[in-house]
Design a protein around this motif. Structure first.
Motif, PDB file in Angstrom:
ATOM      1  N   ALA A   5      17.481 -22.900  43.774  1.00  0.00           N
ATOM      2  CA  ALA A   5      18.900 -22.558  43.911  1.00  0.00           C
ATOM      3  C   ALA A   5      19.528 -23.310  45.078  1.00  0.00           C
ATOM      4  O   ALA A   5      20.660 -23.792  44.978  1.00  0.00           O
ATOM      5  CB  ALA A   5      19.047 -21.049  44.111  1.00  0.00           C
ATOM      6  N   ASP A  60      17.658 -18.552  39.769  1.00  0.00           N
ATOM      7  CA  ASP A  60      17.884 -18.599  38.328  1.00  0.00           C
ATOM      8  C   ASP A  60      16.969 -17.618  37.605  1.00  0.00           C
ATOM      9  O   ASP A  60      16.330 -16.761  38.225  1.00  0.00           O
ATOM     10  CB  ASP A  60      17.694 -20.026  37.816  1.00  0.00           C
ATOM     11  CG  ASP A  60      16.291 -20.562  38.065  1.00  0.00           C
ATOM     12  OD1 ASP A  60      15.402 -19.796  38.500  1.00  0.00           O
ATOM     13  OD2 ASP A  60      16.071 -21.779  37.834  1.00  0.00           O
ATOM     14  N   ASP A  61      16.909 -17.752  36.264  1.00  0.00           N
ATOM     15  CA  ASP A  61      16.101 -16.828  35.465  1.00  0.00           C
ATOM     16  C   ASP A  61      14.629 -16.880  35.842  1.00  0.00           C
ATOM     17  O   ASP A  61      13.937 -15.857  35.845  1.00  0.00           O
ATOM     18  CB  ASP A  61      16.262 -17.146  33.975  1.00  0.00           C
ATOM     19  CG  ASP A  61      17.631 -16.765  33.438  1.00  0.00           C
ATOM     20  OD1 ASP A  61      18.335 -15.980  34.101  1.00  0.00           O
ATOM     21  OD2 ASP A  61      18.005 -17.266  32.348  1.00  0.00           O
ATOM     22  N   LEU A  80      14.080 -14.799  38.847  1.00  0.00           N
ATOM     23  CA  LEU A  80      14.113 -13.385  38.466  1.00  0.00           C
ATOM     24  C   LEU A  80      12.792 -12.966  37.837  1.00  0.00           C
ATOM     25  O   LEU A  80      12.214 -11.930  38.213  1.00  0.00           O
ATOM     26  CB  LEU A  80      15.259 -13.151  37.483  1.00  0.00           C
ATOM     27  CG  LEU A  80      15.279 -11.789  36.774  1.00  0.00           C
ATOM     28  CD1 LEU A  80      15.476 -10.659  37.774  1.00  0.00           C
ATOM     29  CD2 LEU A  80      16.348 -11.757  35.696  1.00  0.00           C
ATOM     30  N   LEU A  91      20.070  -9.191  41.978  1.00  0.00           N
ATOM     31  CA  LEU A  91      20.042 -10.625  41.679  1.00  0.00           C
ATOM     32  C   LEU A  91      21.431 -11.221  41.808  1.00  0.00           C
ATOM     33  O   LEU A  91      22.422 -10.637  41.362  1.00  0.00           O
ATOM     34  CB  LEU A  91      19.530 -10.847  40.249  1.00  0.00           C
ATOM     35  CG  LEU A  91      19.553 -12.290  39.735  1.00  0.00           C
ATOM     36  CD1 LEU A  91      18.471 -13.119  40.421  1.00  0.00           C
ATOM     37  CD2 LEU A  91      19.376 -12.331  38.225  1.00  0.00           C
ATOM     38  N   PRO A 137      22.696 -14.686  40.384  1.00  0.00           N
ATOM     39  CA  PRO A 137      22.244 -15.834  39.590  1.00  0.00           C
ATOM     40  C   PRO A 137      22.840 -17.143  40.086  1.00  0.00           C
ATOM     41  O   PRO A 137      24.049 -17.302  40.129  1.00  0.00           O
ATOM     42  CB  PRO A 137      22.752 -15.516  38.180  1.00  0.00           C
ATOM     43  CG  PRO A 137      23.183 -14.085  38.199  1.00  0.00           C
ATOM     44  CD  PRO A 137      23.577 -13.800  39.616  1.00  0.00           C
ATOM     45  N   SER A 156      19.843 -22.351  34.670  1.00  0.00           N
ATOM     46  CA  SER A 156      19.343 -21.461  33.616  1.00  0.00           C
ATOM     47  C   SER A 156      19.485 -20.016  34.075  1.00  0.00           C
ATOM     48  O   SER A 156      18.625 -19.485  34.778  1.00  0.00           O
ATOM     49  CB  SER A 156      17.871 -21.789  33.312  1.00  0.00           C
ATOM     50  OG  SER A 156      17.360 -20.883  32.358  1.00  0.00           O
ATOM     51  N   VAL A 157      20.599 -19.393  33.682  1.00  0.00           N
ATOM     52  CA  VAL A 157      20.883 -18.024  34.128  1.00  0.00           C
ATOM     53  C   VAL A 157      21.328 -17.140  32.963  1.00  0.00           C
ATOM     54  O   VAL A 157      21.890 -16.070  33.178  1.00  0.00           O
ATOM     55  CB  VAL A 157      21.960 -18.018  35.240  1.00  0.00           C
ATOM     56  CG1 VAL A 157      21.430 -18.653  36.511  1.00  0.00           C
ATOM     57  CG2 VAL A 157      23.222 -18.737  34.780  1.00  0.00           C
ATOM     58  N   GLU A 158      21.048 -17.573  31.727  1.00  0.00           N
ATOM     59  CA  GLU A 158      21.509 -16.801  30.568  1.00  0.00           C
ATOM     60  C   GLU A 158      20.809 -15.462  30.459  1.00  0.00           C
ATOM     61  O   GLU A 158      21.405 -14.471  30.020  1.00  0.00           O
ATOM     62  CB  GLU A 158      21.314 -17.615  29.288  1.00  0.00           C
ATOM     63  CG  GLU A 158      22.232 -18.830  29.196  1.00  0.00           C
ATOM     64  CD  GLU A 158      23.683 -18.473  29.479  1.00  0.00           C
ATOM     65  OE1 GLU A 158      24.196 -17.533  28.847  1.00  0.00           O
ATOM     66  OE2 GLU A 158      24.304 -19.131  30.322  1.00  0.00           O
ATOM     67  N   ALA A 165      19.790 -13.561  32.936  1.00  0.00           N
ATOM     68  CA  ALA A 165      20.438 -12.682  33.913  1.00  0.00           C
ATOM     69  C   ALA A 165      21.752 -12.149  33.376  1.00  0.00           C
ATOM     70  O   ALA A 165      22.045 -10.950  33.469  1.00  0.00           O
ATOM     71  CB  ALA A 165      20.659 -13.444  35.222  1.00  0.00           C
ATOM     72  N   HIS A 166      22.574 -13.021  32.777  1.00  0.00           N
ATOM     73  CA  HIS A 166      23.864 -12.583  32.252  1.00  0.00           C
ATOM     74  C   HIS A 166      23.679 -11.639  31.063  1.00  0.00           C
ATOM     75  O   HIS A 166      24.453 -10.699  30.888  1.00  0.00           O
ATOM     76  CB  HIS A 166      24.714 -13.785  31.865  1.00  0.00           C
ATOM     77  CG  HIS A 166      25.073 -14.663  33.024  1.00  0.00           C
ATOM     78  ND1 HIS A 166      25.395 -14.168  34.276  1.00  0.00           N
ATOM     79  CD2 HIS A 166      25.153 -16.017  33.141  1.00  0.00           C
ATOM     80  CE1 HIS A 166      25.659 -15.160  35.099  1.00  0.00           C
ATOM     81  NE2 HIS A 166      25.510 -16.295  34.433  1.00  0.00           N
ATOM     82  N   ARG A 193      28.782 -13.139  36.177  1.00  0.00           N
ATOM     83  CA  ARG A 193      28.841 -14.567  36.440  1.00  0.00           C
ATOM     84  C   ARG A 193      29.606 -14.792  37.749  1.00  0.00           C
ATOM     85  O   ARG A 193      30.535 -14.063  38.062  1.00  0.00           O
ATOM     86  CB  ARG A 193      29.542 -15.302  35.300  1.00  0.00           C
ATOM     87  CG  ARG A 193      28.813 -15.192  33.967  1.00  0.00           C
ATOM     88  CD  ARG A 193      29.555 -15.927  32.867  1.00  0.00           C
ATOM     89  NE  ARG A 193      28.900 -15.736  31.580  1.00  0.00           N
ATOM     90  CZ  ARG A 193      27.919 -16.508  31.121  1.00  0.00           C
ATOM     91  NH1 ARG A 193      27.502 -17.528  31.857  1.00  0.00           N
ATOM     92  NH2 ARG A 193      27.355 -16.274  29.954  1.00  0.00           N
TER      93      ARG A 193
END
Length: 278
Positions: free
Chosen positions: A15, A64-65, A68, A88, A90, A94-96, A98-99, A105
């Motif tokens: 990150a 990112d994911d 996590l 978290l 994000p 690549s954070v889909e 998490a969302h 966001r």
């Protein structure tokens, strides 16, 4: 200041390299609204040590994911997830995942949710080797989508250079024949009930934790209707296969059992009255 307001902010090195500005914003918001200890690990081992030394502080991961998933796996092995909650922010490409779990966001909205949100208990899938799945499980893993050359290069009228070249090539070259769909021989059981056996070709299996049960879908070959089930345990066996658990590919293995753990971990998410930040 209560222990709830004391944070351990672990900032993943990926990150920091990919989006330093979002990391800075997250730090400013978190430090402005709480007593925060900032950790800047340089790799997975330092990341694990930072979480292990959290004491009574609430762990917050900025990453990112994959960050996590790494944090959840570590805290799961530490048997802490049942009582504690993870937060978290994000940051990364690549954070889909998490969302999809409900994390807002944007660094500001996500950091504010850490400070003002509430803990939601979520399900996960656990395998016999202590691995965890938070979102989707796919068997076999399949090939990861490769970035196409020239993608994202702008051209006139919003059409990319790649799209223009591809259209030209289509007029000159006959399209290649469609690739056949690969099939596999897998045995799938849900709570001991046989969904498919080795004598029937399978295109793929998907498993997802949902509402206290694992939702299982078996896709057979020859356009047959998929077989679905809801179960607490899912066992897949057969010839060596790989599987994709969230963003990670594991294998090859010959058998694996996943067990649904309802409400096994807590994630801080915006309170129902809070703005979504989308």
């Amino acid at each position: 200041m209560s222990a709830h307001d004391q944070l351990l902010v672990v900032i993943d090195p990926v990150a920091r390299r990919s989006d330093g500005e979002s990391v800075r914003i997250a730090k400013d918001v978190l430090c402005g609204g709480s007593e925060a200890r900032i950790c800047l690990p340089e790799g997975p081992e330092e990341f694990a040590r930072a979480l292990a030394r959290r004491g009574s502080r609430r762990p917050v991961v900025v990453g990112d994911d994959r960050a996590l998933l790494r944090a959840v796996a570590l805290l799961h092995r530490d048997r802490w997830l049942g009582d504690g909650a993870l937060s978290l922010v994000p940051v990364g490409t690549s954070v889909e995942l998490a969302h999809s779990l409900g994390v807002p966001r944007g660094a500001v909205a996500a950091a504010r949710a850490v400070l003002d949100g509430s803990v939601r208990r979520l399900d996960l899938l656990e395998d016999e080797s202590d691995g965890v799945v938070l979102g989707d499980l796919s068997i076999p893993a399949g090939a990861a989508g490769a970035a196409r050359p020239g993608a994202g290069v702008p051209a006139a009228n919003g059409v990319s250079v790649w799209d223009t070249c591809r259209s030209l090539v289509r007029t000159l070259v006959r399209p290649p024949p469609a690739q056949p769909v690969r099939t596999h021989r897998l045995r799938v059981e849900a709570d001991g009930e046989l969904l498919t056996d080795l004598d029937r070709l399978v295109e793929g299996v998907t498993v997802r934790a949902g509402d206290g049960r694992a939702e299982v879908t078996v896709h057979h070959a020859a356009h047959a209707e998929p077989v679905t089930a809801r179960a607490l345990t899912v066992t897949v066996s057969g010839a060596d296969f790989r599987y994709r658990a969230d963003a990670l590919v594991t294998g090859p293995v010959r058998t694996r059992t996943w067990t649904l753990r309802a409400g096994a971990w807590g994630l801080t998410l915006p309170s129902p009255t809070s703005p979504s930040g989308d």
